[in-house]
Design a protein around this motif. Structure first.
Motif, mmCIF file in Angstrom:
data_model
loop_
_atom_site.group_PDB
_atom_site.id
_atom_site.type_symbol
_atom_site.label_atom_id
_atom_site.label_comp_id
_atom_site.label_asym_id
_atom_site.label_seq_id
_atom_site.Cartn_x
_atom_site.Cartn_y
_atom_site.Cartn_z
ATOM 1 N N GLN A 1 0.807 -1.208 0.000
ATOM 2 C CA GLN A 1 0.000 0.000 0.000
ATOM 3 C C GLN A 1 0.848 1.270 0.000
ATOM 4 N N HIS A 2 2.045 1.174 -0.543
ATOM 5 C CA HIS A 2 2.905 2.357 -0.621
ATOM 6 C C HIS A 2 2.244 3.395 -1.525
ATOM 7 N N PRO A 3 2.035 4.604 -1.020
ATOM 8 C CA PRO A 3 1.322 5.604 -1.820
ATOM 9 C C PRO A 3 2.129 6.068 -3.033
ATOM 10 N N GLN A 4 1.417 6.458 -4.071
ATOM 11 C CA GLN A 4 2.068 7.007 -5.252
ATOM 12 C C GLN A 4 2.566 8.415 -4.926
ATOM 13 N N HIS A 5 3.669 8.792 -5.542
ATOM 14 C CA HIS A 5 4.239 10.114 -5.327
ATOM 15 C C HIS A 5 3.760 11.075 -6.409
ATOM 16 N N ALA A 6 3.463 12.294 -6.006
ATOM 17 C CA ALA A 6 3.038 13.312 -6.966
ATOM 18 C C ALA A 6 4.226 13.844 -7.760
ATOM 19 N N ASP A 7 5.393 13.875 -7.140
ATOM 20 C CA ASP A 7 6.602 14.403 -7.766
ATOM 21 C C ASP A 7 7.281 13.299 -8.585
ATOM 22 N N PRO A 8 7.479 13.512 -9.899
ATOM 23 C CA PRO A 8 8.114 12.474 -10.739
ATOM 24 C C PRO A 8 9.529 12.111 -10.283
ATOM 25 N N ASP A 9 10.275 13.069 -9.755
ATOM 26 C CA ASP A 9 11.617 12.771 -9.262
ATOM 27 C C ASP A 9 11.551 11.832 -8.061
ATOM 28 N N MET A 10 10.588 12.062 -7.194
ATOM 29 C CA MET A 10 10.426 11.202 -6.020
ATOM 30 C C MET A 10 9.983 9.798 -6.443
ATOM 31 N N THR A 11 9.138 9.722 -7.463
ATOM 32 C CA THR A 11 8.710 8.428 -7.992
ATOM 33 C C THR A 11 9.906 7.642 -8.508
ATOM 34 N N ALA A 12 10.781 8.303 -9.254
ATOM 35 C CA ALA A 12 11.968 7.641 -9.791
ATOM 36 C C ALA A 12 12.904 7.208 -8.669
ATOM 37 N N LEU A 13 13.100 8.062 -7.672
ATOM 38 C CA LEU A 13 13.965 7.734 -6.540
ATOM 39 C C LEU A 13 13.411 6.544 -5.759
ATOM 40 N N CYS A 14 12.127 6.561 -5.530
ATOM 41 C CA CYS A 14 11.486 5.476 -4.792
ATOM 42 C C CYS A 14 11.627 4.150 -5.549
ATOM 43 N N GLY A 15 11.415 4.183 -6.864
ATOM 44 C CA GLY A 15 11.561 2.979 -7.680
ATOM 45 C C GLY A 15 12.982 2.455 -7.667
ATOM 46 N N ALA A 16 13.953 3.376 -7.723
ATOM 47 C CA ALA A 16 15.364 2.974 -7.687
ATOM 48 C C ALA A 16 15.716 2.341 -6.339
ATOM 49 N N ARG A 17 15.197 2.898 -5.265
ATOM 50 C CA ARG A 17 15.457 2.323 -3.931
ATOM 51 C C ARG A 17 14.865 0.924 -3.809
ATOM 52 N N ARG A 18 13.662 0.763 -4.317
ATOM 53 C CA ARG A 18 13.015 -0.559 -4.258
ATOM 54 C C ARG A 18 13.833 -1.568 -5.061
ATOM 55 N N ARG A 19 14.281 -1.170 -6.242
ATOM 56 C CA ARG A 19 15.063 -2.062 -7.102
ATOM 57 C C ARG A 19 16.383 -2.459 -6.429
ATOM 58 N N ARG A 20 17.056 -1.489 -5.828
ATOM 59 C CA ARG A 20 18.312 -1.785 -5.125
ATOM 60 C C ARG A 20 18.088 -2.727 -3.955
ATOM 61 N N ALA A 21 16.992 -2.557 -3.254
ATOM 62 C CA ALA A 21 16.699 -3.416 -2.105
ATOM 63 C C ALA A 21 16.432 -4.857 -2.522
ATOM 64 N N LEU A 22 16.062 -5.044 -3.780
ATOM 65 C CA LEU A 22 15.710 -6.382 -4.273
ATOM 66 C C LEU A 22 16.798 -6.998 -5.147
ATOM 67 N N TRP A 23 18.047 -6.563 -4.982
ATOM 68 C CA TRP A 23 19.126 -7.042 -5.856
ATOM 69 C C TRP A 23 19.343 -8.553 -5.740
ATOM 70 N N LEU A 24 19.250 -9.096 -4.538
ATOM 71 C CA LEU A 24 19.467 -10.529 -4.365
ATOM 72 C C LEU A 24 18.302 -11.326 -4.973
ATOM 73 N N MET A 25 17.081 -10.841 -4.776
ATOM 74 C CA MET A 25 15.940 -11.486 -5.393
ATOM 75 C C MET A 25 16.074 -11.468 -6.915
ATOM 76 N N GLU A 26 16.522 -10.342 -7.442
ATOM 77 C CA GLU A 26 16.710 -10.233 -8.894
ATOM 78 C C GLU A 26 17.716 -11.266 -9.397
ATOM 79 N N ALA A 27 18.772 -11.508 -8.637
ATOM 80 C CA ALA A 27 19.771 -12.509 -9.035
ATOM 81 C C ALA A 27 19.159 -13.910 -9.068
ATOM 82 N N VAL A 28 18.322 -14.224 -8.091
ATOM 83 C CA VAL A 28 17.664 -15.540 -8.058
ATOM 84 C C VAL A 28 16.719 -15.681 -9.250
ATOM 85 N N VAL A 29 15.936 -14.657 -9.516
ATOM 86 C CA VAL A 29 14.990 -14.693 -10.642
ATOM 87 C C VAL A 29 15.751 -14.847 -11.955
#
Length: 128
Positions: free
Chosen positions: A73-101
């Motif tokens: 339920q993470h809310p959407q960001h109104a600011d496009p820069d914040m949206t990009a930053l949030c997406g990048a943080r999520r992707r970095r946090a999932l680096w090990l999962m990405e390797a398994v996939v």
């Protein structure tokens, strides 16, 4: 199988146990290791970005692939820069999962929840 978990760090462990038992019970033993890892990583990130809010987990075996969805339920960001930053943080946090996939020849992604819902839907597809 599908279930809802509380937005608590312990939910990652609960999801791992539930999914592992469900897959083994349905004769999908070869999927247990990668799937429990994927689910627990997705749930752990989901509860960190939306603490105290429920997380939905779905695991389906269809078309010779296992499909995993975790909806937070993470809310959407109104600011496009914040949206990009949030997406990048999520992707970095999932680096090990990405390797398994990647090792399993699968694919994954995340997108905003369709209206009228709020939040983020993360998905993984693991081929047989």
């Amino acid at each position: 199988m599908g279930f809802t978990l509380p937005g608590d760090v312990r939910s990652a462990s609960i999801s791992r146990t539930a999914v592992g038992a469900g897959l083994a019970g349905h004769g999908l033993g070869p999927y247990v290791w990668p799937t429990v890892h994927v689910v627990s990583e997705l749930v752990a990130v989901a509860v960190r970005v939306s603490p105290g809010k429920e997380v939905y987990v779905s695991v389906r075996h269809r078309d010779d692939a296992l499909r995993i969805v975790v909806w937070d339920q993470h809310p959407q960001h109104a600011d496009p820069d914040m949206t990009a930053l949030c997406g990048a943080r999520r992707r970095r946090a999932l680096w090990l999962m990405e390797a398994v996939v990647d090792d399993w020849g699968g694919e994954w992604g995340a997108c905003d929840a369709p209206s009228p819902h709020r939040g983020t839907k993360s998905w993984v597809a693991l081929p047989r």
